[in-house]
Design an enzyme around this catalytic site. Structure first.
Site, PDB file in Angstrom:
ATOM      1  N   GLU A   1       2.777  -5.891   8.631  1.00 50.44           N
ATOM      2  CA  GLU A   1       3.212  -4.535   8.297  1.00 50.44           C
ATOM      3  C   GLU A   1       4.339  -4.072   9.214  1.00 50.44           C
ATOM      4  O   GLU A   1       5.294  -3.417   8.764  1.00 50.44           O
ATOM      5  CB  GLU A   1       2.037  -3.560   8.391  1.00 50.44           C
ATOM      6  CG  GLU A   1       2.413  -2.139   8.022  1.00 50.44           C
ATOM      7  CD  GLU A   1       1.309  -1.139   8.255  1.00 50.44           C
ATOM      8  OE1 GLU A   1       1.625   0.037   8.519  1.00 50.44           O
ATOM      9  OE2 GLU A   1       0.121  -1.518   8.179  1.00 50.44           O
TER      10      GLU A   1
ATOM     11  N   SER B   1      -7.385  -9.864  10.708  1.00 46.62           N
ATOM     12  CA  SER B   1      -7.396  -8.494  10.203  1.00 46.62           C
ATOM     13  C   SER B   1      -7.368  -7.527  11.380  1.00 46.62           C
ATOM     14  O   SER B   1      -8.336  -7.425  12.143  1.00 46.62           O
ATOM     15  CB  SER B   1      -8.640  -8.247   9.343  1.00 46.62           C
ATOM     16  OG  SER B   1      -8.812  -6.871   9.088  1.00 46.62           O
TER      17      SER B   1
ATOM     18  N   CYS C   1       0.847  -1.194   0.000  1.00 51.54           N
ATOM     19  CA  CYS C   1       0.000   0.000   0.000  1.00 51.54           C
ATOM     20  C   CYS C   1       0.885   1.246   0.000  1.00 51.54           C
ATOM     21  O   CYS C   1       1.845   1.337   0.781  1.00 51.54           O
ATOM     22  CB  CYS C   1      -0.895  -0.001   1.232  1.00 51.54           C
ATOM     23  SG  CYS C   1      -1.861   1.525   1.423  1.00 51.54           S
TER      24      CYS C   1
END
Length: 319
Positions: A126, A222, A96
């Site tokens: 991440e 998530s 992203c």
């Protein structure tokens, strides 16, 4: 039963871009396309892409020589990039752009000689990728207690960066604790924190004002979806994270008149629809949507894939 939809909800621009990269790579180069880590944290999305020919791996040594490879939206460490180059793997980077921005911030602060602190969750893809993108040690903190435990002189020139799946509200307390403890602290402006995370959390807070119960569509792994569920619970409402309509438990809705429904940034609309369909099996349902922020942001695709239609677009063209 009233079902009130949060706005915005579901896919963000970074997720749309990442999924399109995999789909267009499959269209242009054929199966298999190897994806390092889940492209986004949603089992339905991963399974759908797997059915089209994507192969998901955790390590590059699982990728055959010369095979088309995609890095996930969460980003990867420099060591992974270097290994791909060493093996001459053709790579599309689906990181992203907002995650890439965090990488660049971290490098800039490190180059300026500042000690780097990242606000995020240990083990998240991440966080692993970001820490591996910076050539200095990165201290990880998740809570104000973690800040208090940092073994650093109080006058250390410090800079912080944040995991993008954390909102302004999630990080405010930790940033304040850093500022209270350390005399020389800098970090990104709040306007630079991921818009999608903040917007979806704000929408859930609005939803909590009008709903009796909160449903969040998303996967257990998530981070942003789990946080949406937690926000509902923090407001005192029964709040559940569901993968799709099959996870609905009728017992949850005894005495419930207004159901607030949202979805994490990696959950597609069709899963929200499946939840509504499941609720309709319990009785009549009236669906409405709250007013909210209009998200018009789009992120560009790699040059080699811009003229490749997705499977849906290809079907329209052929028709």
């Amino acid at each position: 039963m009233q079902v009130i939809l949060a706005n915005p909800r579901g896919f963000c621009a970074g997720v749309v871009r990442a999924i399109e990269i995999v789909e267009r790579a499959l269209q242009r180069y054929g199966a298999p396309v190897y994806v390092r880590h889940e492209i986004v944290h949603n089992r339905h999305v991963v399974d759908t892409l797997r059915g089209k020919g994507a192969v998901f791996v955790e390590d590059l040594d699982e990728v055959p020589e010369g095979a088309m490879t995609v890095f996930s939206a969460h980003g990867v460490a420099r060591t992974v990039e270097e290994e791909a180059k060493r093996r001459n793997l053709p790579v599309f980077d689906a990181t992203c752009p907002l995650v890439t921005k965090v990488h660049l911030q971290g490098r800039r602060y490190a180059k300026a000689g500042r000690t780097l602190v990242m606000i995020g969750h240990e083990g998240h893809a991440e966080v692993i990728g970001t820490r591996g993108q910076v050539d200095v040690h990165v201290h990880l903190v998740s809570t104000e207690e973690d800040v208090a435990a940092l073994d650093l002189p109080l006058d250390t020139p410090l800079a912080y960066i944040t995991q993008t799946t954390l909102s302004v509200d999630d990080t405010r307390g930790v940033i304040a604790a850093l500022g209270d403890r350390f005399s020389d602290l800098i970090g990104p402006d709040v306007s630079e924190i991921c818009y999608a995370t903040q917007n979806r959390q704000s929408a859930v807070r609005d939803l909590c004002k009008v709903a009796d119960l909160i449903l969040v569509v998303g996967s257990e792994n998530s981070s942003n979806s789990s946080r949406l569920r937690d926000l509902g619970a923090d407001e005192g409402l029964p709040s559940y994270l569901v993968a799709d309509g099959s996870a609905i438990d009728p017992a949850w809705f005894d005495g419930i008149e207004r159901v607030g429904l949202t979805a994490g940034a990696s959950a597609p609309d069709e899963l929200v629809d499946s939840v509504i369909d499941a609720l309709r099996k319990l009785g009549p349902v009236d669906v409405s949507q709250l007013a909210g922020v209009d998200e018009s942001i789009q992120f560009g695709l790699p040059r080699e894939l811009r003229d490749v239609p997705t499977p849906t677009q290809a079907a329209v063209i052929s028709a």
